[in-house]
Design a protein around this motif. Structure first.
Motif, PDB file in Angstrom:
ATOM      1  N   ARG A  85     -22.133 110.432  40.332  1.00  0.00           N
ATOM      2  CA  ARG A  85     -23.631 110.979  39.857  1.00  0.00           C
ATOM      3  C   ARG A  85     -24.442 109.698  39.808  1.00  0.00           C
ATOM      4  O   ARG A  85     -24.052 108.581  39.451  1.00  0.00           O
ATOM      5  CB  ARG A  85     -23.758 111.621  38.321  1.00  0.00           C
ATOM      6  N   VAL A  86     -25.315 109.683  40.641  1.00  0.00           N
ATOM      7  CA  VAL A  86     -26.481 108.646  40.803  1.00  0.00           C
ATOM      8  C   VAL A  86     -27.371 108.902  39.832  1.00  0.00           C
ATOM      9  O   VAL A  86     -28.163 109.944  39.642  1.00  0.00           O
ATOM     10  CB  VAL A  86     -27.010 108.667  42.277  1.00  0.00           C
ATOM     11  N   GLU A  87     -27.512 107.865  38.857  1.00  0.00           N
ATOM     12  CA  GLU A  87     -28.309 108.075  37.783  1.00  0.00           C
ATOM     13  C   GLU A  87     -29.810 107.790  38.088  1.00  0.00           C
ATOM     14  O   GLU A  87     -30.221 107.466  39.295  1.00  0.00           O
ATOM     15  CB  GLU A  87     -28.018 106.796  36.627  1.00  0.00           C
ATOM     16  N   SER A  88     -30.541 108.262  37.177  1.00  0.00           N
ATOM     17  CA  SER A  88     -31.921 108.243  37.093  1.00  0.00           C
ATOM     18  C   SER A  88     -32.587 106.743  37.361  1.00  0.00           C
ATOM     19  O   SER A  88     -31.816 105.782  36.823  1.00  0.00           O
ATOM     20  CB  SER A  88     -32.801 108.644  36.074  1.00  0.00           C
ATOM     21  N   GLU A  89     -33.558 106.518  38.020  1.00  0.00           N
ATOM     22  CA  GLU A  89     -34.147 105.036  38.421  1.00  0.00           C
ATOM     23  C   GLU A  89     -33.099 104.480  39.127  1.00  0.00           C
ATOM     24  O   GLU A  89     -32.827 102.965  39.134  1.00  0.00           O
ATOM     25  CB  GLU A  89     -34.655 104.464  37.245  1.00  0.00           C
ATOM     26  N   SER A  90     -32.482 104.942  40.115  1.00  0.00           N
ATOM     27  CA  SER A  90     -31.180 104.231  40.979  1.00  0.00           C
ATOM     28  C   SER A  90     -31.689 104.141  42.379  1.00  0.00           C
ATOM     29  O   SER A  90     -32.396 104.832  42.919  1.00  0.00           O
ATOM     30  CB  SER A  90     -29.960 104.673  40.752  1.00  0.00           C
ATOM     31  N   LYS A  91     -31.096 103.080  43.068  1.00  0.00           N
ATOM     32  CA  LYS A  91     -31.116 103.201  44.671  1.00  0.00           C
ATOM     33  C   LYS A  91     -29.848 102.768  45.208  1.00  0.00           C
ATOM     34  O   LYS A  91     -29.316 101.736  44.668  1.00  0.00           O
ATOM     35  CB  LYS A  91     -32.124 102.177  45.075  1.00  0.00           C
ATOM     36  N   VAL A  92     -29.091 103.465  45.735  1.00  0.00           N
ATOM     37  CA  VAL A  92     -27.696 103.419  45.854  1.00  0.00           C
ATOM     38  C   VAL A  92     -27.365 103.820  47.361  1.00  0.00           C
ATOM     39  O   VAL A  92     -27.931 104.726  48.066  1.00  0.00           O
ATOM     40  CB  VAL A  92     -26.804 104.644  45.139  1.00  0.00           C
ATOM     41  N   LYS A  93     -26.552 103.177  48.174  1.00  0.00           N
ATOM     42  CA  LYS A  93     -26.429 103.285  49.612  1.00  0.00           C
ATOM     43  C   LYS A  93     -24.809 103.814  49.657  1.00  0.00           C
ATOM     44  O   LYS A  93     -23.925 103.139  49.070  1.00  0.00           O
ATOM     45  CB  LYS A  93     -26.385 101.950  50.384  1.00  0.00           C
ATOM     46  N   ILE A  94     -24.470 104.884  50.514  1.00  0.00           N
ATOM     47  CA  ILE A  94     -23.381 105.418  50.745  1.00  0.00           C
ATOM     48  C   ILE A  94     -22.792 104.426  51.870  1.00  0.00           C
ATOM     49  O   ILE A  94     -23.114 104.592  53.126  1.00  0.00           O
ATOM     50  CB  ILE A  94     -23.325 106.788  51.023  1.00  0.00           C
ATOM     51  N   THR A  95     -22.056 103.492  51.875  1.00  0.00           N
ATOM     52  CA  THR A  95     -21.519 102.662  52.815  1.00  0.00           C
ATOM     53  C   THR A  95     -20.470 103.306  53.351  1.00  0.00           C
ATOM     54  O   THR A  95     -20.673 103.217  54.824  1.00  0.00           O
ATOM     55  CB  THR A  95     -21.108 101.311  52.123  1.00  0.00           C
ATOM     56  N   SER A  96     -19.718 103.976  52.978  1.00  0.00           N
ATOM     57  CA  SER A  96     -18.642 104.446  53.581  1.00  0.00           C
ATOM     58  C   SER A  96     -18.064 105.766  52.652  1.00  0.00           C
ATOM     59  O   SER A  96     -17.920 105.696  51.725  1.00  0.00           O
ATOM     60  CB  SER A  96     -17.582 103.371  53.804  1.00  0.00           C
TER      61      SER A  96
END
Length: 177
Positions: A85-96
């Motif tokens: 779960r990507v939480e609110s106010e986040s920036k996430v990269k799916i690297t692999s």
């Protein structure tokens, strides 16, 4: 006429057999499935533009998810056993997607990992730490230049510091529940 019938039938059956295999290979690029989206969540594209992320979409490796006032649940397998779960106010990269690796640029993720493939691990990296596991429930947050890792299961979470280049620095610490 009969001479050409056999090659024509052979070519048609070969085409029918090859097409599904080749289309399967192309469509089976490593990607994660968006299970659910609540609120404002964007997928940042390679050119820097962003589109609204929707349930059922695939996020390819190197895809960046940015949440504002919202969350997104992302599955790393077709059976939805390994979810982030990507939480609110986040920036996430799916690297692999396999072996699974996520980079948190800001904000946090909650990972619920039920059945990772054999010999696979799941890593969450921030600018200051890497948390890696085989199967567990844990939360990783990067805020104000600091990484916080929370273990919610009896499985081990290994946390390693990261140097300025993003490489592991030093020995791993096992995070107790």
């Amino acid at each position: 006429m009969r001479r050409f019938l056999l090659p024509a039938v052979f070519l048609l059956s070969l085409a029918a057999w090859v097409y599904p295999v080749s289309s399967w290979v192309e469509s089976s690029e490593l990607a994660c499935e968006v299970m659910s989206v609540e609120g404002a969540v964007n997928l940042i594209q390679e050119d820097g533009s962003s589109i609204s992320l929707k349930e059922g979409e695939l996020v390819k490796e190197q895809g960046v998810i940015e949440t504002h006032a919202g969350t997104a649940d992302i599955s790393f397998d077709k059976d939805w056993n390994n979810i982030v779960r990507v939480e609110s106010e986040s920036k996430v990269k799916i690297t692999s997607s396999w072996p699974s690796k996520v980079e948190i640029h800001r904000g946090g993720v909650f990972a619920k990992l039920g059945k990772l493939p054999k010999e696979s691990t799941f890593e969450v990296q921030t600018p200051t730490a890497i948390a890696s596991v085989r199967g567990t429930e844990y939360r990783a947050v990067f805020k104000d230049g600091e990484t916080q890792i929370y273990n919610f299961s009896s499985s081990q979470v290994f946390v390693t510091s990261v140097d300025g280049l993003g490489n592991k620095a030093g020995e791993s610490t096992v995070l107790p529940k």
